[in-house]
Design an enzyme around this catalytic site. Structure first.
Site, PDB file in Angstrom:
ATOM      1  N   LYS A 193      13.135  34.145  12.692  1.00 11.16           N
ATOM      2  CA  LYS A 193      14.080  33.888  13.773  1.00 11.16           C
ATOM      3  C   LYS A 193      14.097  32.379  14.046  1.00 11.16           C
ATOM      4  O   LYS A 193      13.176  31.839  14.650  1.00 11.16           O
ATOM      5  CB  LYS A 193      13.675  34.664  15.029  1.00 11.16           C
ATOM      6  CG  LYS A 193      14.759  34.754  16.118  1.00 11.16           C
ATOM      7  CD  LYS A 193      14.948  33.474  16.844  1.00 11.16           C
ATOM      8  CE  LYS A 193      15.995  33.533  17.926  1.00 11.16           C
ATOM      9  NZ  LYS A 193      16.197  32.196  18.552  1.00 11.16           N
TER      10      LYS A 193
ATOM     11  N   GLU B 231       1.274  27.944  17.138  1.00  7.59           N
ATOM     12  CA  GLU B 231       1.163  26.486  17.018  1.00  7.59           C
ATOM     13  C   GLU B 231       2.049  25.918  18.109  1.00  7.59           C
ATOM     14  O   GLU B 231       3.281  26.006  18.042  1.00  7.59           O
ATOM     15  CB  GLU B 231       1.615  26.039  15.625  1.00  7.59           C
ATOM     16  CG  GLU B 231       1.096  24.660  15.231  1.00  7.59           C
ATOM     17  CD  GLU B 231       2.026  23.537  15.638  1.00  7.59           C
ATOM     18  OE1 GLU B 231       1.681  22.842  16.618  1.00  7.59           O
ATOM     19  OE2 GLU B 231       3.060  23.346  15.014  1.00  7.59           O
TER      20      GLU B 231
ATOM     21  N   CYS C 271       5.272  17.698  18.190  1.00  8.52           N
ATOM     22  CA  CYS C 271       4.208  18.244  19.028  1.00  8.52           C
ATOM     23  C   CYS C 271       2.882  17.516  18.849  1.00  8.52           C
ATOM     24  O   CYS C 271       2.099  17.397  19.789  1.00  8.52           O
ATOM     25  CB  CYS C 271       4.030  19.729  18.755  1.00  8.52           C
ATOM     26  SG  CYS C 271       3.683  20.135  17.035  1.00  8.52           S
TER      27      CYS C 271
ATOM     28  N   GLU D 216       3.635  17.603  28.580  1.00 10.67           N
ATOM     29  CA  GLU D 216       4.351  17.250  27.359  1.00 10.67           C
ATOM     30  C   GLU D 216       5.805  16.919  27.683  1.00 10.67           C
ATOM     31  O   GLU D 216       6.511  17.714  28.310  1.00 10.67           O
ATOM     32  CB  GLU D 216       4.285  18.405  26.364  1.00 10.67           C
ATOM     33  CG  GLU D 216       4.866  18.063  25.001  1.00 10.67           C
ATOM     34  CD  GLU D 216       4.693  19.183  23.993  1.00 10.67           C
ATOM     35  OE1 GLU D 216       4.401  18.883  22.823  1.00 10.67           O
ATOM     36  OE2 GLU D 216       4.844  20.359  24.373  1.00 10.67           O
TER      37      GLU D 216
END
Length: 501
Positions: free
Chosen positions: A195, A271, A305, A404
């Site tokens: 997906k 992750e 990331c 973040e």
């Protein structure tokens, strides 16, 4: 290999133009192109111009569940799982060869879809190629039946593929991360349902066109389901027929995926995000190190990331180092992803642009100094989602230092001693990748081993190498790493066989 380069005034490669001209991009299930049963669709935009580039089918839960059923049936009945490993590997190599022959076509699709600078998109496609070849070769070197020496028993462990595996991937590295998930799972003999993010589904669908033409994978072995995260993505994470689940994305959504998989007792690999630190000691080459960190934070407009977003600089060089960084960040050329001189393109969408700009405001409101202002960027003739690089400084308790941002924004702080540098680097809920910068390699080794993170890099950042485990801890992830032998092991089910003597 194709010699077609970045699009010019003449336009895209003919195959890409034909692909983009498709009125409705459907999902790929069981070797066929399928629409949503309710006819639902969504639009995909070019981040660099803000204009529509495609209409894509939007699957609902029932549609996704049917795709999973197809993958399960293919695992049991297509012959893929029982195929000799060497033959599976040969087919994966042929897929890699086909992508390599079309590397510039895939890069054009990827750059257009996610706003990635074209040369960087080429690098992502090459990584996909390398990943397929790595796992195809590794699968042939695995010992699938390992004898165990124990007293008074004959014993061994044998390994088999698990079954249908689900993958939910994000918008920042769509094709690269598709390779990281699909390659080990397919090499081990599993079937897959992928997906992609609704912002960036096109390169995965382009792969399906190539796979369909090659006729190398039995129908149902590779399936790509498109749709929104809250519908199609949720349906993937909640389906009880999967045997392995993998998610790459934010910690917030990762919790939901892990919770859903946990209810079905499906092993899940997550992750997630990061708030990486670069610990810079006073003996570094200041211009060289400053340029390396500027390159890292502006690569793909900071939407990485594992990036270094907290720059911890030893006090005796702090002012000189910051000054060098400001000078170099000001010179970064912002442009459309296909412009030859552009060094940094747009962020993926208007929501992400607002997020980055909002964190600048929140950081200043929380007491941070604005070292380099940043703000919205402009590119002549384009109405895309651009932001300028920015630097903040101050207490690491600041919201912009702890959360973040996912943009070209770094937060600066100073430290005095080695112990303090390590302590500040580890003072975060995340734990993906940190780096240490110094000419003293013994100190570098000490510091890298002391990081509370999945990865410690020396005099470089974002160093991800096939064969070396890569993963995170804390809010950065769980469930194992990627691109290593351990990854292939994740997609092989062990069974212990014992006979008393």
């Amino acid at each position: 290999m194709s010699t077609t380069a970045a699009p010019t005034a003449a336009g895209f490669a003919p195959a890409v133009s034909a692909f983009l001209a498709v009125a409705l991009h459907k999902s790929y299930v069981g070797g066929r192109w399928v629409e949503a049963t309710d006819g639902g669709t969504f639009e995909v935009l070019d981040p660099g111009s803000g204009t529509k580039i495609a209409t894509v089918t939007s699957l609902q839960k029932a549609d996704v569940d049917r795709a999973v059923d197809v993958a399960v049936d293919a695992f049991h009945n297509s012959g893929w799982a029982g195929m000799p490993v060497a033959e599976r590997a040969a087919r994966l190599h042929r897929i890699a060869d086909a992508v390599e022959a079309r590397i510039h076509e895939f890069a054009q699709v990827e750059a257009l879809d996610c706003g990635k600078i074209y040369s960087q998109a080429v690098g992502d496609i090459q990584n996909f190629i390398d990943t397929f070849r790595y796992f195809a070769d590794l699968a042939q070197a695995v010992n699938y039946r390992q004898v165990i020496a124990v007293k008074k028993h004959e014993a061994w462990v044998t390994r088999h593929p698990w079954g249908a595996c689900g993958f939910i991937i994000p918008w920042n590295f769509p094709f690269l991360l598709a390779g990281w998930g699909l390659a080990p799972a397919l090499a081990a003999g599993n079937t897959c349902v992928l997906k992609p993010a609704e912002d960036t589904p096109l390169s995965a669908l382009y792969l399906c066109h190539v796979v369909q033409q090659l006729d190398l994978l039995p129908p149902g072995v590779l399936n790509v389901v498109t749709g929104y995260g809250e519908t199609a993505g949720a349906a993937v994470s909640q389906n009880p027929r999967f045997r392995r689940m993998s998610f790459t994305g934010s910690p917030e959504v990762g919790r939901l995926v892990a919770e859903a998989a946990g209810r079905n007792l499906i092993p899940v690999k997550c992750e997630l995000g990061g708030k990486g630190a670069a610990v810079v000691f006073g003996d570094v080459d200041i211009p060289e190190t400053a340029q390396a960190l500027v390159n890292a934070i502006t690569f793909h407009t900071g939407q990485v990331c594992c990036d270094a977003t907290r720059w911890l600089i030893q006090r005796d060089i702090y002012d000189d180092f910051v000054g060098e960084c400001v000078k170099r960040m000001k010179s970064v050329q912002i442009g459309y992803q296909f412009d030859g001189g552009a060094q940094m393109g747009p962020v993926v969408n208007a929501k992400q642009q607002a997020r980055v700009l909002g964190y600048l405001q929140k950081g200043v409101a929380d007491g941070a100094d604005l070292v380099l202002e940043g703000g919205a960027g402009t590119v002549a003739g384009r109405s895309g989602f651009y932001v300028k690089p920015a630097l903040l400084a101050g207490s690491l308790n600041n919201v912009a230092a702890r959360e973040e941002i996912f943009g070209p924004v770094a937060f600066l702080a100073s430290f005095a001693s080695e112990d303090e540098g390590v302590r500040l680097a580890n003072d975060t809920e995340y734990g993906l990748g940190n780096s240490v910068w110094s000419k003293d390699l013994q100190r570098c080794a000490r510091v890298a081993e002391a990081f509370r993170a999945g990865n410690g890099w020396i005099n470089a950042h974002n160093v991800i190498v096939h064969g070396v485990p890569y993963g995170g801890i804390g809010k950065s992830g769980m469930g194992g790493g990627v691109v290593s032998p351990e990854t292939l092991d994740d997609y092989l089910r062990p069974i212990s066989v014992v006979r008393p003597l």
